[in-house]
Design an enzyme around this catalytic site. Sequence first.
Site, short mmCIF file in Angstrom:
data_model
loop_
_atom_site.label_atom_id
_atom_site.label_comp_id
_atom_site.label_asym_id
_atom_site.label_seq_id
_atom_site.Cartn_x
_atom_site.Cartn_y
_atom_site.Cartn_z
N ASP A 12 0.81 -8.10 6.72
CA ASP A 12 1.89 -8.27 8.52
C ASP A 12 1.67 -6.41 8.61
O ASP A 12 2.37 -5.89 9.36
CB ASP A 12 2.92 -8.33 8.46
CG ASP A 12 2.91 -9.89 7.67
OD1 ASP A 12 2.70 -10.76 8.51
OD2 ASP A 12 3.43 -9.89 6.77
N LYS A 15 -3.29 -5.79 10.87
CA LYS A 15 -4.38 -5.35 10.17
C LYS A 15 -5.27 -5.85 11.59
O LYS A 15 -6.18 -5.28 11.96
CB LYS A 15 -5.06 -6.10 9.52
CG LYS A 15 -6.09 -6.43 8.70
CD LYS A 15 -5.94 -6.30 7.51
CE LYS A 15 -4.99 -7.22 6.50
NZ LYS A 15 -4.81 -7.93 6.50
N GLY A 16 -5.08 -7.36 12.35
CA GLY A 16 -5.10 -8.12 13.12
C GLY A 16 -5.46 -6.75 13.94
O GLY A 16 -6.94 -6.82 15.43
N ALA A 38 -3.29 -15.93 6.59
CA ALA A 38 -3.51 -15.09 7.34
C ALA A 38 -2.80 -14.44 8.36
O ALA A 38 -1.68 -13.63 7.67
CB ALA A 38 -4.91 -14.69 7.74
N GLY A 39 -2.36 -15.29 8.67
CA GLY A 39 -1.30 -14.76 10.17
C GLY A 39 -1.62 -13.67 11.07
O GLY A 39 -0.94 -13.45 11.40
N HIS A 40 -2.94 -13.32 11.12
CA HIS A 40 -3.08 -12.21 12.25
C HIS A 40 -2.53 -12.34 13.94
O HIS A 40 -3.31 -13.81 14.51
CB HIS A 40 -4.61 -12.12 12.32
CG HIS A 40 -5.18 -11.29 11.01
ND1 HIS A 40 -4.52 -9.94 10.73
CD2 HIS A 40 -5.92 -11.73 10.28
CE1 HIS A 40 -5.40 -10.07 9.03
NE2 HIS A 40 -6.15 -10.67 9.29
N GLN A 223 -3.53 -11.51 3.12
CA GLN A 223 -1.98 -10.96 2.87
C GLN A 223 -2.50 -9.27 2.58
O GLN A 223 -3.23 -8.36 3.12
CB GLN A 223 -2.21 -11.63 1.03
CG GLN A 223 -1.93 -12.81 1.48
CD GLN A 223 -2.99 -13.98 2.37
OE1 GLN A 223 -4.53 -13.74 1.11
NE2 GLN A 223 -2.83 -14.77 2.58
N ARG A 305 10.17 -16.45 10.70
CA ARG A 305 10.69 -16.56 9.62
C ARG A 305 11.44 -14.31 10.09
O ARG A 305 10.14 -13.80 9.91
CB ARG A 305 10.56 -15.97 8.10
CG ARG A 305 11.19 -17.99 7.88
CD ARG A 305 11.00 -18.49 6.05
NE ARG A 305 9.39 -17.73 6.20
CZ ARG A 305 9.01 -17.74 4.51
NH1 ARG A 305 9.68 -17.77 3.85
NH2 ARG A 305 7.72 -17.59 4.06
N PRO A 306 12.39 -13.55 9.47
CA PRO A 306 12.33 -12.34 9.57
C PRO A 306 11.86 -11.93 8.14
O PRO A 306 12.20 -12.32 7.55
CB PRO A 306 14.17 -12.19 9.86
CG PRO A 306 15.02 -13.77 9.62
CD PRO A 306 13.29 -15.28 10.12
N LYS A 333 2.43 0.72 14.32
CA LYS A 333 3.69 0.77 14.52
C LYS A 333 4.28 2.42 14.15
O LYS A 333 5.84 2.44 14.33
CB LYS A 333 4.07 0.07 13.86
CG LYS A 333 3.56 -1.42 13.76
CD LYS A 333 4.49 -2.47 13.14
CE LYS A 333 4.03 -4.16 13.76
NZ LYS A 333 4.90 -5.42 13.98
N SER A 415 -1.71 3.94 14.90
CA SER A 415 -1.84 2.88 16.30
C SER A 415 0.34 3.07 16.87
O SER A 415 1.09 3.32 16.23
CB SER A 415 -1.31 1.84 15.06
OG SER A 415 -1.38 0.93 16.11
#
Length: 445
Positions: A12, A15-16, A38-40, A223, A305-306, A333, A415
Site C-alpha cells: 500500500d 505503487k499503483g 493486490a488491491g491497487h 504485496q 479495514r483501517p 505521500k 509524489s
Amino acid sequence: MIIVINGSQWGDEGKGKVVDLLADRFDIVGRFQGGHNAGHSVYVGDKAFVLRLLPSGIIHEGTVCVLGNGMVIDPKAFFEEVDQMIEQGISITPERLKVSSRAHLIMPYHRALDHTSEERLGNEKIGTTLRGIGPAYEDKAGRRGIRVADALVPEVLKSRIERNLEEANRIIVTYGQQPLYADQIFEEISALAERLRPFVTETSAFYAEAKRQKKNILLEGAQATLLDVDHGTYPFVTSSNATAGGASVGSGIPPHHITGVLGIVRTYATRVGEGPFPTEMLEEEEDMANLIRTRGNEFGSVTKRPRRCGWFDAVATRYSAELNGYDSLALTKIDVLDALDELKVCVGYMIRGERVDTFPAVSSDLRQIEPIYETLEGWKEDTLGITDIDELPAKARAYVDFLSESIGVEIGLISTGPERDQTIILKDSVMESWFTGNDQAAIDS
Ligand code: GDP
C-alpha cells in the site's frame, strides 16, 4: 529496458500511481507473483479503478499486459475484473492481455481450504484475504497444482480435480464445512477455461520476442518486500516472492536482462493484518496514527479495514533496498505529513538491550524491537500538488534527503498527491532516465 517495480515496506505504498505514471513509457506491463489480492487504486480524472489481479497498465490502451507464470489465477475473479474494466470503458482483448499457460489456477476448494487455514494455525494467524491464494501456492509447491494449460485439456482437468478434491474434502469436513463436488467444480472451471483460452500464451517466449524487438517492459510486484515468503517477516508473509528476484522466476525473463529496479517507499509505514511492525504507533501515539490514517486515507482499498500506522523505518527499508538492488526510489505521500510538528525516523533497533544492525529473521525478535528514533522538524506547510523540487519547503527537503541517506539509494520521484500530475521527478536521477527512455544500462544491453 526491463524495469522491476515493487513496494519496499508492507504494501500500500502507492505503487499503483507510480506504475500508472510509467505505463505510458512501457510497451508491456506484467505481474509475476500473487493473485487477486493486490488491491491497487488508480485515479484518472474522475474515474477510480481498483485493480486486484490485472496490472495497472491495463488502463493504458496502448499497453500489453501479462499475467506471469509465477501467479495464481482465480478464473472467476479474472473475468469479474475483466468485465468490470470493460464496463468502465477499457478495451480488453487477447491482443493486449496475455495469461501464462504455466500460471496456477485457484480452485473453489482452495477458497474453502483458506477458511480452515487460519483455524489450523491457531494463534499464529496471518490475516489472509481468504481468496484461496495460500492454498493454491501450497498445491504448487506440493506438485498437485492445476496450471492454466492443464485446464484446457478436459481429461486432465477432470482427473486432477477428482484426485485433489478427495484430500481437500477431508480437511474441509474436519473443520465442519460442507464438502465440495468434483462434477460441479469441473463444469465451472472448464467453462471458464474455454473463455480463458484466447488469452493463454507462452509468456516467457512472448517476453523473449519482445526483448529482441527492444520493447520496454515493466514488471510490477504485488504485496511488498517485507511480505516476501523468503525475506519478509515470516510466517506473517504472503505465499510468493515479491522481491525483485521473483520477477525473473515469475516471468521467465533471465535475471541479467533486467536493467533496473525501482522501489516504492512511503513517507511513513503501514501494515495490514497480523504480524510484527517495529515502528507501529501504539496507544500512546493513537492520535498521531489517527491523523495519518485520516490524511493518508489508510483504509483497505477492498476491505476498508483501517491500516496500522507507524513511523518511517529506515532499517527495514535499507534491508529492502539491498535485497532488491534498488537503483532509484519513488517516495509517496509527502503531503500526508504536512500537518505534523515533528517526524520520527527509526534508524536502529534494540533487542533485549542490544543494538542490532540487521533485520531479524525470527518474528518473536521482531516483536521485541525497541526502535531507535531520530526526530526531524515538521514543515507545517502545504506540499499538495507541488511539481518542482525547488518549491518544496526546506524542512520537507531535509526529510527527503535524510530518508535517502539512511536507505542508501537516491530518491528520484516524490509524489505530492494522488493525481498523476502531483509529482516531482528529480533531474539527472536514474528515475528520470526511465521516464525519458534514456536508460543507459538498457541501451547498452
Ligand atoms: P498501492 O497498492 O501500493 O498502489 O497502494 P494503494 O492502492 O492503497 O494506494 C494508496 C492510495 O494513496 C491511493 O488511494 C492513492 O491514490 C493514494 N496516493 C498515492 N500517492 C499519493 C500521494 O502522494 N499523496 C496522497 N495524498 N495520496 C496518494
